[in-house]
Design a protein around this motif. Structure first.
Motif, mmCIF file in Angstrom:
data_model
loop_
_atom_site.group_PDB
_atom_site.id
_atom_site.type_symbol
_atom_site.label_atom_id
_atom_site.label_comp_id
_atom_site.label_asym_id
_atom_site.label_seq_id
_atom_site.Cartn_x
_atom_site.Cartn_y
_atom_site.Cartn_z
ATOM 1 N N ALA A 50 -13.773 -6.262 -63.640
ATOM 2 C CA ALA A 50 -13.220 -6.007 -62.309
ATOM 3 C C ALA A 50 -14.271 -6.182 -61.224
ATOM 4 O O ALA A 50 -14.057 -6.895 -60.231
ATOM 5 N N ILE A 51 -15.425 -5.553 -61.403
ATOM 6 C CA ILE A 51 -16.451 -5.631 -60.359
ATOM 7 C C ILE A 51 -17.051 -7.034 -60.309
ATOM 8 O O ILE A 51 -17.416 -7.537 -59.244
ATOM 9 N N PHE A 72 -7.464 -4.354 -63.536
ATOM 10 C CA PHE A 72 -8.600 -4.068 -64.423
ATOM 11 C C PHE A 72 -9.167 -2.673 -64.158
ATOM 12 O O PHE A 72 -9.514 -1.939 -65.095
ATOM 13 N N TYR A 73 -9.276 -2.287 -62.879
ATOM 14 C CA TYR A 73 -9.774 -0.949 -62.555
ATOM 15 C C TYR A 73 -8.866 0.140 -63.114
ATOM 16 O O TYR A 73 -9.327 1.121 -63.697
ATOM 17 N N LEU A 74 -7.566 -0.028 -62.929
ATOM 18 C CA LEU A 74 -6.615 0.969 -63.433
ATOM 19 C C LEU A 74 -6.658 1.040 -64.963
ATOM 20 O O LEU A 74 -6.633 2.123 -65.550
ATOM 21 N N GLY A 75 -6.730 -0.130 -65.595
ATOM 22 C CA GLY A 75 -6.825 -0.138 -67.057
ATOM 23 C C GLY A 75 -8.082 0.540 -67.541
ATOM 24 O O GLY A 75 -8.072 1.254 -68.560
ATOM 25 N N SER A 76 -9.171 0.378 -66.798
ATOM 26 C CA SER A 76 -10.433 1.023 -67.153
ATOM 27 C C SER A 76 -10.294 2.545 -67.090
ATOM 28 O O SER A 76 -10.744 3.263 -67.987
ATOM 29 N N GLY A 77 -9.652 3.040 -66.016
ATOM 30 C CA GLY A 77 -9.460 4.487 -65.884
ATOM 31 C C GLY A 77 -8.597 5.056 -66.989
ATOM 32 O O GLY A 77 -8.890 6.124 -67.546
#
Length: 390
Positions: A50-51, A72-77
């Motif tokens: 994501a980053i 991607f950020y939401l999936g990471s969380g």
């Protein structure tokens, strides 16, 4: 090659995340039973993607970039929460890991593709991830009563989840915050990403430390636990006894020694697998019949011992008799024709200045008398005609 120094420095963030992801995956490869490591490793991988995308693919309103990186950020969380919960054996709530992320993703897509609004996306993403993580705080609260590393892990995770809330305001602070392309090129944005990387690094190191402690505790448990009966080994008994001998003033410490009757006959006629099954069941009976502070161990073969802190001889005798009766009345399915097994017990109480070895030797002498008196009975020094306690 990137000529923008700011972008080059920003790539340090996903590089660290990739390295941490690799660490978790390597540890998981060694400890396959700990599936949460795979989930946390995937969490850091998604964050790195994501980053990285934000750096090499600068967002622009309506371009779809924010939708992709937001996913991607939401999936990471979600993966981070699932990994944390899986470590303590708690299940993830379906609403938290499915419904809520889907709603947040839909909102991100709307304010990216339909009605572009950077401020709205920042609020949705940061507050949304904080909400996902904080919904796991209730089950994770049990870590506060655990080992030091578990308590530290809980507070690090809580601070990590909460920091997304002030991060929302801080992200919107600069003048160019309403322009995604401008914001991601500022030193201020790099500072925000650096602080997030620091938090992710702290969380990862704490979780890896907790995992290392888990492995050490498992190895210690395997070393100190008899595999058949799940009772303590002799080594473990000696280590634990050191905390109780000598007892505190005014307290008595007793021990009961138990030896199964005719166990060689069981092994010879029913096989060693049947003998192992008998030992397993006897271990369960002893473990169920003692107090939490009592220490039960298998000394070897068919011999068991229970160390009884703060227990005078009469209470120790009563416990030994209860265990004898329970064992005598318990049906053993692997012994057709016999159905039950019996045991002989020797009980002794610690004398002043005595150590564990001397106490066990006296209890063994009493047990020998019980065997000579016909087995399936409980003997104590006075009853056995041995020197009585002063």
């Amino acid at each position: 090659m990137l000529h923008d120094a700011g972008h080059f420095l920003a790539l340090v963030n996903p590089a660290i995340a990739l390295l941490l992801s690799l660490c978790f995956l390597l540890v998981w490869n060694h400890e396959r039973a700990r599936h949460y490591l795979l989930q946390v490793g995937a969490c850091y991988l998604l964050y790195a993607i994501a980053i990285g995308l934000q750096i090499i693919w600068p967002p622009r309103n309506g371009g779809g970039n924010a939708t992709v990186t937001g996913a991607f950020y939401l999936g990471s969380g979600v993966l981070l929460l699932r990994g944390m919960l899986a470590r303590i054996g708690a299940r993830s709530d379906r609403c938290t890991v499915v419904a809520l992320p889907l709603i947040l993703f839909g909102m991100l897509a709307w304010f990216d593709l339909v009605q572009p609004n950077l401020v709205a996306r920042i609020y949705i993403l940061n507050v949304g991830i904080a909400l996902i993580l904080l919904l796991g705080i209730a089950p994770l609260a049990r870590l506060r009563t655990g080992r030091t590393v578990d308590r530290v892990l809980f507070w690090v995770f809580l601070v990590f989840a909460l920091q997304f809330l002030p991060r929302t305001v801080l992200t919107l602070a600069p003048v160019g915050a309403h322009d995604a392309a401008v914001l991601t090129r500022t030193a201020y944005w790099l500072w925000l990403q650096a602080t997030l990387a620091l938090m992710l690094l702290t969380l990862a190191l704490t979780l890896l430390a907790a995992t290392a402690q888990d492995v050490i505790d498992r190895l210690r448990h395997e070393r100190d636990t008899d595999p058949l009966t799940q009772l303590h080994t002799r080594r473990s008994l000696e280590a634990l006894a050191a905390h109780h001998i000598p007892p505190r003033p005014g307290e008595k410490l007793s021990v009961l020694l138990c030896d199964l009757d005719f166990f060689k006959f069981i092994n010879d006629n029913y096989g060693h697998s049947a003998g192992d099954a008998v030992l397993t069941q006897v271990g369960r009976i002893i473990a169920a019949g003692i107090r939490r502070r009592d220490i039960a161990a298998r000394l070897g073969g068919e011999e068991f011992v229970v160390l009884l802190p703060d227990t005078p001889h009469d209470a120790a005798l009563q416990l030994a008799e209860r265990l004898r009766q329970t064992l005598e009345q318990t049906s053993i399915d692997v012994l057709p024709g016999m159905h039950t097994v019996t045991a002989s017990f020797g009980v002794a109480t610690l004398r002043p200045g005595e150590d564990l070895e001397a106490l066990l030797m006296r209890a063994d002498n009493v047990l020998y008398v019980a065997k000579n008196n016909g087995r399936n009975c409980v003997e104590w020094e006075r009853e056995a005609g041995l020197p009585a306690l002063a």
